[in-house]
Design a protein around this motif. Structure first.
Motif, mmCIF file in Angstrom:
data_model
loop_
_atom_site.group_PDB
_atom_site.id
_atom_site.type_symbol
_atom_site.label_atom_id
_atom_site.label_comp_id
_atom_site.label_asym_id
_atom_site.label_seq_id
_atom_site.Cartn_x
_atom_site.Cartn_y
_atom_site.Cartn_z
ATOM 1 N N GLN A 102 0.828 -1.204 0.000
ATOM 2 C CA GLN A 102 0.000 0.000 0.000
ATOM 3 C C GLN A 102 0.868 1.263 0.000
ATOM 4 O O GLN A 102 0.642 2.197 -0.778
ATOM 5 C CB GLN A 102 -0.904 -0.032 1.247
ATOM 6 N N LEU A 103 1.891 1.249 0.859
ATOM 7 C CA LEU A 103 2.792 2.408 0.928
ATOM 8 C C LEU A 103 3.541 2.606 -0.389
ATOM 9 O O LEU A 103 3.752 3.739 -0.837
ATOM 10 C CB LEU A 103 3.801 2.215 2.067
ATOM 11 N N CYS A 104 3.909 1.501 -1.028
ATOM 12 C CA CYS A 104 4.593 1.590 -2.329
ATOM 13 C C CYS A 104 3.704 2.264 -3.353
ATOM 14 O O CYS A 104 4.147 3.140 -4.112
ATOM 15 C CB CYS A 104 4.968 0.192 -2.819
ATOM 16 N N ILE A 105 2.454 1.842 -3.384
ATOM 17 C CA ILE A 105 1.505 2.411 -4.341
ATOM 18 C C ILE A 105 1.352 3.906 -4.099
ATOM 19 O O ILE A 105 1.397 4.722 -5.021
ATOM 20 C CB ILE A 105 0.146 1.688 -4.236
ATOM 21 N N GLU A 106 1.231 4.258 -2.821
ATOM 22 C CA GLU A 106 1.080 5.673 -2.485
ATOM 23 C C GLU A 106 2.294 6.485 -2.924
ATOM 24 O O GLU A 106 2.174 7.657 -3.283
ATOM 25 C CB GLU A 106 0.862 5.832 -0.975
ATOM 26 N N LYS A 107 3.464 5.850 -2.868
ATOM 27 C CA LYS A 107 4.673 6.567 -3.280
ATOM 28 C C LYS A 107 4.879 6.493 -4.793
ATOM 29 O O LYS A 107 5.874 6.987 -5.317
ATOM 30 C CB LYS A 107 5.897 5.966 -2.587
ATOM 31 N N GLY A 108 3.969 5.802 -5.502
ATOM 32 C CA GLY A 108 4.073 5.726 -6.952
ATOM 33 C C GLY A 108 5.148 4.788 -7.468
ATOM 34 O O GLY A 108 5.614 4.937 -8.597
#
Ligand SMILES: [Mn+2]
Ligand SMILES: [Mn+2]
Ligand SMILES: [Zn+2]
Ligand SMILES: [Zn+2]
Lengths: 140, 140
Positions: free
Chosen positions: A7-13
DNA sequence: GTGAGGATGCAAATCATTCTCAAGTGTCAG
DNA sequence: CTGACACTTGAGAATGATTTGCATCCTCAC
């Protein structure tokens, strides 16, 4: 289905691949401080074809994104843990290898003060304690 | 003629060879925290034939005799310094690589207390601060 | 759906450090 | 002096963790 770290990866693009998802999941599910080889072993239980090189690359990516933290307990191998929780340090049992986490605001404040008094701005710091279990009756 | 570290070696009954004397002298004369390669370079200025393997072996010997201390500033290389002085830690300037030593009894006491409260006897610890020089006018 | 840029697996390369081994040195008994 | 034993050295090979080159594969914005 998507792990916290994913999830954090996705948020960071960050571009997500199957392998990165696996590494993200392994670290999200870990409640210890695995080294690279351990991460690889756990990752292979999910995707038997994932290579150790990709594990290294994924861990570096996650570390550079400040999603995970690299630890060094002085044994020559990097260990990793999710970075989201509160800032803490580690006490390593030199007999069993067990790792105990601790938080101490006093020591954090003291470190900032030491750096400040030396005319420095504190950017980072390392602190690990190494000890052996104490018999509860005798002290020191 | 005999360096301070060589004197300590003799007192500990270590067999002294020309090469060990050279490494002892290099570390006695150092007032920084050289890594193995730097020790080797300085040693070769005294004995051009001394091998890096012998430097590694001598440093290990001196460390095991508690005459010198191994340091790890997180760059993958061991650094060494004479162990005789007061216990201290290091603040590393991440811009220049400069190393500032500091002593802080309060932090030492705090670490012992943390370990004690976790029911451990403190055997060793690592602490390094990483910072950048502060403009004297602005704070924090 | 496509394509360009990025990601992967594998093996080879790095880098610090340790080890192997043959040759050298010191100490001591005879 | 001579030989023996134990330890040390230099050179290079080996190790172990990590990174990299390269051909191939995949992801995601368009
Ligand atoms: Mn932790
Ligand atoms: Mn120092
Ligand atoms: Zn801290
Ligand atoms: Zn200390």
């Amino acid at each position: 289905m998507t792990s916290h770290i994913e999830q954090l990866c996705i948020e960071k693009g960050l571009k997500m691949t199957d392998q990165r998802r696996v590494v993200a999941r392994v670290l999200s599910e870990a409640n210890d401080h695995p080294d690279v080889e351990q991460v690889h072993i756990r990752a292979m239980r999910i995707d038997p074809n994932i290579s150790i090189a990709t594990v290294y690359r994924s861990l570096r990516l996650l570390e550079e994104a400040s999603i995970i933290e690299r630890l060094d307990f002085g044994d020559g191998r990097s260990r990793y843990e999710e970075a989201c929780e509160r800032h803490h340090h580690h006490l390593i049992d030199i007999q069993t290898g067990e790792v105990i986490e601790f938080i101490n605001d006093e020591i954090e404040e003291l470190k900032r003060k030491i750096a400040h008094d030396l005319n420095y701005r504190l950017i980072g710091h390392r602190l690990e304690l190494y000890g052996i279990k104490r018999r509860t009756d005798k002290d020191e």
